[in-house]
Design a protein around this motif. Structure first.
Motif, short mmCIF file in Angstrom:
data_model
loop_
_atom_site.label_atom_id
_atom_site.label_comp_id
_atom_site.label_asym_id
_atom_site.label_seq_id
_atom_site.Cartn_x
_atom_site.Cartn_y
_atom_site.Cartn_z
N SER A 1 0.82 -1.21 0.00
CA SER A 1 0.00 0.00 0.00
C SER A 1 0.85 1.26 0.00
CB SER A 1 -0.93 0.00 1.22
OG SER A 1 -1.83 -1.08 1.18
N GLN A 2 1.91 1.26 0.78
CA GLN A 2 2.80 2.42 0.84
C GLN A 2 3.45 2.68 -0.51
OE1 GLN A 2 3.01 4.32 3.81
NE2 GLN A 2 3.75 5.75 2.25
N ALA A 3 3.86 1.61 -1.19
CA ALA A 3 4.47 1.77 -2.52
C ALA A 3 3.47 2.36 -3.51
CB ALA A 3 4.98 0.42 -3.02
N MET A 4 2.21 1.89 -3.44
CA MET A 4 1.18 2.42 -4.33
C MET A 4 0.92 3.89 -4.05
SD MET A 4 -1.49 -0.79 -4.21
CE MET A 4 -2.77 0.07 -5.11
N MET A 5 0.83 4.26 -2.78
CA MET A 5 0.56 5.65 -2.43
C MET A 5 1.70 6.58 -2.82
SD MET A 5 -1.49 5.37 1.22
CE MET A 5 -0.20 4.47 2.06
N ASP A 6 2.93 6.09 -2.71
CA ASP A 6 4.10 6.92 -2.99
C ASP A 6 4.37 7.08 -4.48
OD1 ASP A 6 4.53 7.24 -0.31
OD2 ASP A 6 6.10 5.72 -0.16
N ALA A 7 4.08 6.05 -5.28
CA ALA A 7 4.60 6.03 -6.65
C ALA A 7 3.54 6.08 -7.74
CB ALA A 7 5.46 4.77 -6.84
N SER A 8 2.26 5.97 -7.41
CA SER A 8 1.23 6.01 -8.46
C SER A 8 1.11 7.42 -9.03
CB SER A 8 -0.12 5.56 -7.91
OG SER A 8 -0.09 4.20 -7.54
N ILE A 9 0.79 7.51 -10.31
CA ILE A 9 0.72 8.79 -11.00
C ILE A 9 -0.45 9.63 -10.52
CG2 ILE A 9 0.21 9.84 -13.25
CD1 ILE A 9 1.95 7.69 -14.53
N CYS A 10 -1.63 8.99 -10.32
CA CYS A 10 -2.82 9.77 -10.00
C CYS A 10 -3.52 9.24 -8.75
CB CYS A 10 -3.78 9.78 -11.19
SG CYS A 10 -4.81 8.30 -11.32
#
Length: 551
Positions: free
Chosen positions: A520-529
């Motif tokens: 989840s942290q990776a998604m929150m940090d690195a997703s474009i939108c």
């Protein structure tokens, strides 16, 4: 070397079928062949033939001077376009879509979908939220939305070929004018109001963007007005967030209040052209807007900027402002990297005022009644009014206009008629699919912008879904993650892969919480939108507030 100088007489790719080209030309008629009209032209073919054949796509590409790859990649991006390749069988003439998003799942859509056998001439699909959560479960037969659907009701609609959207009673142009409508914009254009004056009223009212981001309206107007001309406006009515249906609710009842607010905003900012982007699921709203815009253009006593109504094609990601702009331009709805922001470089590369429909719906009333009227409506130290789309286990699911800062317990008791008989309040989604899930013990938190962040949640578009003791928060979170996985545009790896991995972890009886937290942290940090950034919220809040369900 001599051969390289030859000019190809037709675009590279499939040869164009003469009959298909003739059919496409007949459908398009005198319409311009501009790139930004590609999705509109794809709809014309789909509406006429029920699908998009390879021959028609090749013909459309030639007619619009586009590569076949460009046309194909746009057509296959959107859920509502059925692309049929050579040798494939076209889909049946009638498609029935069973909504399986959170409110409809709570109301039994799983069993409904399982038991809905309609024969080989009807295609039955599960569908993401269709924006009618107050009448869950909802099934759409063609374009006919059947609320509180049963197997018998759907079969009756299919057998009687009831496939068109029902007409709703609304305040039309004549009735709106009689109620003082369009006087405000007429006064603006006649010099009886000033741009700075109305902008100041909006600033003082405290009105913030009601699509989810909550950016102050007055500040946005000033920011875009400071950019060089020409400036454009894009109105976002692609409310695909599960649990949200307020924009449809208002459009079906009072469309001109929105249109006048839109025109006032455009005048204040110095907009030269307006684009309205409406989700394809709202066929009834589209019919209303087409009819009433035509009346407005013919009967208004004041000049109007060019107003274009654009039709989405089934893609939740187009609710993100830059993805919507890409779609209006006739492209795949993929979010842009920022900066630059759309206020500086937006639609067709021009500074763009982007607004949610409800944000401008309030403009006329706030100007007429004053900033203090709107600002004085809140509770618990908050300002303004909120249109709460409430669904789930309450007696009166609907759009409830209530003070900003009201608590969910107050909302249930004062506006929703209480919980359904036999159900006890267990938890709630305060802000739609991406806003997180809170337990009943957190039911006294004021519902507004900035009040829910300390709890790992946010209000977003104020879509409130109520869970009872007969529900599981973990199951609700799985439903939401499945939605995000299916609706990810696929542009960035953290979102595309992250939602799939997260869903797989959440489908197990016992969640691997450390791994899910890291993912989840990776998604929150690195997703474009915002899709990938907010998708983990339901899982994170379930692990925090409902540990007994996942441990």
């Amino acid at each position: 070397m001599k051969g390289k100088d030859k000019v190809r007489p037709y675009p590279k790719g499939r040869p164009v079928n003469a009959k298909a080209l003739e059919e496409v030309r007949a459908l398009l008629g005198d319409e311009p062949r501009r790139r930004d009209l590609l999705i509109e032209h794809l709809h014309k073919i789909g509406d006429r033939y029920g699908h998009l054949s390879a021959a028609h796509l090749a013909a459309l590409a030639q007619e619009m001077s586009l590569s076949q790859t460009e046309v194909y990649e746009v057509a296959t991006f959107y859920h509502h376009f059925d692309v049929v390749k050579e040798g494939e069988t076209p889909p049946p003439a009638l498609t029935v879509r069973v909504c399986d998003s959170i409110a409809c799942e709570l109301a039994g859509s799983e069993a409904l979908l399982k038991n809905l056998s309609l024969g080989k001439d009807v295609r039955v699909l599960h569908a993401p939220c269709v924006g009618r959560c107050e009448v869950a479960p909802c099934v759409v037969v063609g374009q006919n939305a059947i609320g509180n659907a049963t197997v018998e009701a759907v079969r009756k609609a299919v057998s009687s070929h009831a496939i068109s959207c029902e007409k709703t009673k609304y305040i039309d142009f004549t009735a709106y004018k009689k109620q003082g409508g369009y006087k405000l914009i007429a006064d603006c254009l006649a010099g009886k109001q000033t741009r700075d004056g109305i902008t100041k009223i909006m600033e003082d009212s405290g009105l913030r963007g009601l699509g989810g981001a909550g950016f102050p309206i007055g500040r946005k107007w000033k920011s875009v007005a400071a950019e060089p001309e020409p400036r454009l406006m894009a109105v976002n009515i692609d409310e695909g967030e599960p649990g949200t249906f307020k924009d449809r609710w208002y459009l079906e009842r009072d469309p001109h209040r929105f249109l006048e607010g839109m025109l006032v905003a455009a005048w204040c900012v110095g907009i030269s052209e307006i684009y309205i982007y409406l989700r394809d699921e709202y066929a009834g709203c589209r019919a209303i807007l087409e009819k009433e815009l035509s009346k407005l253009k013919k009967q208004s006593s004041f000049p109007l900027p060019p107003i274009h109504l654009r039709r989405g094609a089934g893609a939740y990601i187009c609710g993100e402002e830059s993805a919507m702009i890409e779609s209006i331009e006739g492209k795949r709805g993929m979010p842009r990297l920022r900066p630059p922001y759309v206020a500086q470089v937006g639609l067709f590369g021009r500074p763009t005022l982007e607004h949610n429909m409800e944000s401008v719906h309030w403009v006329r009333e706030i100007v007429e009644k004053g900033a203090a009227w709107f600002a004085g409506q809140g509770r618990n130290g908050r300002k303004g009014l909120r249109s709460f789309s409430v669904s789930g286990r309450v007696k009166k699911p609907a759009v409830h206009l209530a003070p900003a800062g009201i608590t969910v317990k107050e909302l249930i008791d004062e506006y929703c008629g209480g919980m359904l008989d036999g159900h006890e309040f267990y938890g709630y989604l305060p802000g739609g699919a991406s806003g997180g899930i809170l337990p009943a013990s957190k039911g006294d938190i004021p519902l507004d912008f900035d009040t829910l962040q300390p709890y790992g949640c946010f209000i977003g578009s104020a879509a409130v879904v109520i869970l009872s003791n007969k529900d599981k928060a973990a199951k609700a979170a799985r439903n939401l993650m499945k939605f995000f996985h299916e609706e990810s545009c696929g542009q960035c790896t953290p979102c595309r892969v992250g939602t799939a991995k997260a869903l797989a972890l959440m489908q197990k009886g016992k969640w691997d919480q450390p791994l899910l937290g890291e993912l989840s942290q990776a998604m929150m940090d690195a997703s474009i939108c915002g899709l990938g950034q907010a998708a983990p919220n339901p899982a994170l809040t379930v692990m925090k507030y409902f540990p007994q369900e996942v441990g």
